[in-house]
Design a protein around this motif. Structure first.
Motif, PDB file in Angstrom:
ATOM      1  N   ALA A  42      -7.046   4.174  -3.995  1.00 18.75           N
ATOM      2  CA  ALA A  42      -6.446   5.118  -3.052  1.00 18.75           C
ATOM      3  C   ALA A  42      -7.508   5.653  -2.097  1.00 18.75           C
ATOM      4  CB  ALA A  42      -5.764   6.265  -3.804  1.00 18.75           C
ATOM      5  N   ARG A  46       2.218   1.745  -3.436  1.00 18.98           N
ATOM      6  CA  ARG A  46       1.155   2.252  -4.325  1.00 18.98           C
ATOM      7  C   ARG A  46       0.929   3.747  -4.090  1.00 18.98           C
ATOM      8  NH1 ARG A  46      -1.565  -2.667  -2.585  1.00 18.98           N
ATOM      9  NH2 ARG A  46      -1.326  -4.200  -4.242  1.00 18.98           N
ATOM     10  N   ASP A  47       0.891   4.145  -2.819  1.00 20.77           N
ATOM     11  CA  ASP A  47       0.665   5.561  -2.516  1.00 20.77           C
ATOM     12  C   ASP A  47       1.807   6.439  -3.013  1.00 20.77           C
ATOM     13  OD1 ASP A  47      -1.831   5.276  -1.380  1.00 20.77           O
ATOM     14  OD2 ASP A  47      -1.061   5.089   0.663  1.00 20.77           O
ATOM     15  N   ASP A  87       0.831  -1.207   0.000  1.00 16.49           N
ATOM     16  CA  ASP A  87       0.000   0.000   0.000  1.00 16.49           C
ATOM     17  C   ASP A  87       0.865   1.258   0.000  1.00 16.49           C
ATOM     18  OD1 ASP A  87      -2.352  -1.418  -0.072  1.00 16.49           O
ATOM     19  OD2 ASP A  87      -2.774  -1.210   2.066  1.00 16.49           O
ATOM     20  N   ARG A 118      -8.182   2.973   0.522  1.00 17.20           N
ATOM     21  CA  ARG A 118      -7.129   2.922   1.546  1.00 17.20           C
ATOM     22  C   ARG A 118      -7.261   4.081   2.523  1.00 17.20           C
ATOM     23  NH1 ARG A 118      -4.260   1.521  -2.878  1.00 17.20           N
ATOM     24  NH2 ARG A 118      -3.181   3.513  -3.079  1.00 17.20           N
ATOM     25  N   ARG A 119      -7.532   5.271   2.005  1.00 15.43           N
ATOM     26  CA  ARG A 119      -7.652   6.442   2.885  1.00 15.43           C
ATOM     27  C   ARG A 119      -8.848   6.297   3.827  1.00 15.43           C
ATOM     28  NH1 ARG A 119      -4.845   9.720  -0.828  1.00 15.43           N
ATOM     29  NH2 ARG A 119      -2.683   9.180  -0.438  1.00 15.43           N
TER      30      ARG A 119
END
Length: 127
Positions: free
Chosen positions: A66, A23-24, A20, A69-70
């Motif tokens: 995204a 990815r970010d 993750d 995830r946030r």
């Protein structure tokens, strides 16, 4: 001859966090959209619906990932649906979401959903 034990399998939680993070770090150029989404999730904005649209290949799914995830990092529950894999009925959507109402609903491929023009109007159909 010494016997060498194989290394233990990676900690999936730690590995997931590493992926993750990667990815970010690789996801750039959408700060404005992510900030607007974060404001909605925190209740700092009256906006409750965000539509992500555009031609194929520009990163819509990556942006939704995204956002997911946030939201999760912020302690929110999410349901992430791929409309292209759903039977296009209200019942199928409800079943895909599950029994617990999520804080955030992300629908990838929402453009394939259209209001039903036949029957009771409670479902949806593909164009």
């Amino acid at each position: 001859m010494a016997v060498v034990e194989p290394p233990p399998p990676p900690d999936r939680g730690r590995l997931g966090a590493l992926l993750d993070g990667a990815r970010d770090r690789g996801f750039v150029g959408r700060e404005e959209q992510l900030a607007a989404f974060a404001d909605s999730v925190r209740g700092a904005s009256d906006v409750r619906l965000h539509l992500v649209h555009g031609p194929g290949g520009i990163g819509k799914t990556t942006l939704l990932d995204a956002m997911a995830r946030r939201a999760t990092e912020g302690g929110r529950t999410i349901a992430y649906l791929d409309a292209r894999e759903l039977s296009c009925t209200a019942e199928a959507v409800t079943a895909a979401i599950g029994e617990d109402t999520p804080d955030v609903l992300l629908v990838d491929g929402y453009e394939v959903l259209r209001p039903s023009t036949a029957g009771s109007g409670s479902g949806c159909c593909r164009p």
